[in-house]
Write a protein that holds these residues in place. Sequence first.
Motif, mmCIF file in Angstrom:
data_model
loop_
_atom_site.group_PDB
_atom_site.id
_atom_site.type_symbol
_atom_site.label_atom_id
_atom_site.label_comp_id
_atom_site.label_asym_id
_atom_site.label_seq_id
_atom_site.Cartn_x
_atom_site.Cartn_y
_atom_site.Cartn_z
ATOM 1 N N UNK A 150 37.535 39.776 42.690
ATOM 2 C CA UNK A 150 37.275 40.075 44.093
ATOM 3 C C UNK A 150 36.283 39.009 44.765
ATOM 4 N N UNK A 151 35.185 38.806 44.087
ATOM 5 C CA UNK A 151 34.115 37.826 44.416
ATOM 6 C C UNK A 151 34.751 36.355 44.641
ATOM 7 N N UNK A 152 35.548 36.103 43.338
ATOM 8 C CA UNK A 152 36.106 34.711 43.162
ATOM 9 C C UNK A 152 37.046 34.391 44.678
ATOM 10 N N UNK A 153 37.701 35.404 44.571
ATOM 11 C CA UNK A 153 38.906 35.329 45.689
ATOM 12 C C UNK A 153 38.087 35.089 47.170
ATOM 13 N N UNK A 154 37.175 36.015 47.531
ATOM 14 C CA UNK A 154 36.423 35.879 48.796
ATOM 15 C C UNK A 154 35.609 34.590 48.756
ATOM 16 N N UNK A 155 35.398 33.825 47.554
ATOM 17 C CA UNK A 155 34.940 32.594 47.824
ATOM 18 C C UNK A 155 35.788 31.229 47.656
ATOM 19 N N UNK A 156 37.032 31.874 47.824
ATOM 20 C CA UNK A 156 38.259 30.554 47.925
ATOM 21 C C UNK A 156 39.053 30.339 46.625
ATOM 22 N N UNK A 157 38.545 30.702 45.468
ATOM 23 C CA UNK A 157 39.105 30.410 44.229
ATOM 24 C C UNK A 157 40.652 30.729 44.249
ATOM 25 N N UNK A 158 41.398 29.979 43.467
ATOM 26 C CA UNK A 158 42.774 30.221 43.432
ATOM 27 C C UNK A 158 42.978 30.582 41.936
ATOM 28 N N UNK A 159 42.094 30.500 41.044
ATOM 29 C CA UNK A 159 42.187 31.054 39.605
ATOM 30 C C UNK A 159 40.835 31.142 39.028
ATOM 31 N N UNK A 160 40.716 32.184 38.219
ATOM 32 C CA UNK A 160 39.476 32.528 37.466
ATOM 33 C C UNK A 160 39.571 32.700 36.074
ATOM 34 N N UNK A 179 47.197 41.548 44.755
ATOM 35 C CA UNK A 179 46.451 42.190 45.936
ATOM 36 C C UNK A 179 45.809 40.808 46.402
ATOM 37 N N UNK A 180 45.024 40.204 45.621
ATOM 38 C CA UNK A 180 44.021 39.233 46.017
ATOM 39 C C UNK A 180 44.810 37.725 46.005
ATOM 40 N N UNK A 181 45.944 37.877 45.403
ATOM 41 C CA UNK A 181 46.455 36.623 45.447
ATOM 42 C C UNK A 181 45.839 35.474 44.380
ATOM 43 N N UNK A 182 45.716 35.714 43.521
ATOM 44 C CA UNK A 182 44.564 34.765 42.685
ATOM 45 C C UNK A 182 45.072 34.897 41.361
ATOM 46 N N UNK A 183 45.090 33.861 40.556
ATOM 47 C CA UNK A 183 45.447 33.637 39.231
ATOM 48 C C UNK A 183 44.162 33.849 38.324
ATOM 49 N N UNK A 184 44.793 34.585 37.094
ATOM 50 C CA UNK A 184 43.750 35.021 36.070
ATOM 51 C C UNK A 184 43.966 34.541 34.829
ATOM 52 N N UNK A 185 42.985 33.974 34.279
ATOM 53 C CA UNK A 185 43.227 33.583 32.663
ATOM 54 C C UNK A 185 42.179 34.660 31.999
ATOM 55 N N UNK A 186 42.685 35.389 31.393
ATOM 56 C CA UNK A 186 41.892 36.556 30.558
ATOM 57 C C UNK A 186 42.050 36.635 29.127
ATOM 58 N N UNK A 187 40.930 36.858 28.335
ATOM 59 C CA UNK A 187 40.544 36.828 26.999
ATOM 60 C C UNK A 187 40.724 38.611 26.636
#
Length: 274
Positions: free
Chosen positions: A30-40, A79-87
Amino acid sequence: MNDLLCLATAQSSISADVCANGSQIRALMREASEKGARIIHFPEAALSGYPKAQIKDWQEVDWTALEEELASIEREAARLGIWVVLGCNHRLESPKRPHNSLYVISDRGEIVHRYDKRYCSHTEVTDWYTPGTEPLYFEVDGFRFGCVLCIEINFMEVFAHYEKMQADCILFSAYSEDPVFGIQAQGYAATNNFWISVSTPAQCSHSLTSGLIDPRGYIVAQCEKNVEPQILIQTLNRKAPALEIALTKARPWRREARKGDIYAQVFAGGEDTS
């Protein structure tokens, strides 16, 4: 082709409680999305915990809870419309041991890829994990990413392959305190002229800190060295003046040099013995 992409590198704190891990991961998303990130990008084993650190035996793992948390993260990504790369550990049918994996979750909330660690340590391959077999690269908004896990940093062929596949950025996730990994990552970034995002747990950050390395091999930003979860937001910019030589001159020239054709042409008329 887009020339800009906003990337978030996470330095999460990993515990043995997968529900707590999942809650923290979603908060950082959520923090990443609020700051404009497309991928975390998250560390190795960010959701599941890592063997010997949080997991002492596979029988301890609540796979149902892990699957529920993963599904919740997928919904949050949509919901956020963000890509996630997760270990996260990936369960295989018994008697096979799990994979050590990176899940790639799209901005639609779908697991579109999974990278399984190929070069496992002696302890991992004999006691903990089943190794993967294939590299993984994927695209977000015109930027091509490759995935690398922990001790795979020691295998130059992994990075050479991703350069050959024209990766723009390598997502390097590790659960390690070895500062040499960071130095090696700088070397690969400089040699291959791509960005490398280094994501490690907060508990490892005192010696191997999460951050972003640019195509010159320079560390352009790092998280703080502490035990608090945090994210680093940086924009990958193909048109940045400081990267012009690395991206438009050095990288294409080195690609041609590796093929060898330019040298073959020089000596096409025979070796100069004068």
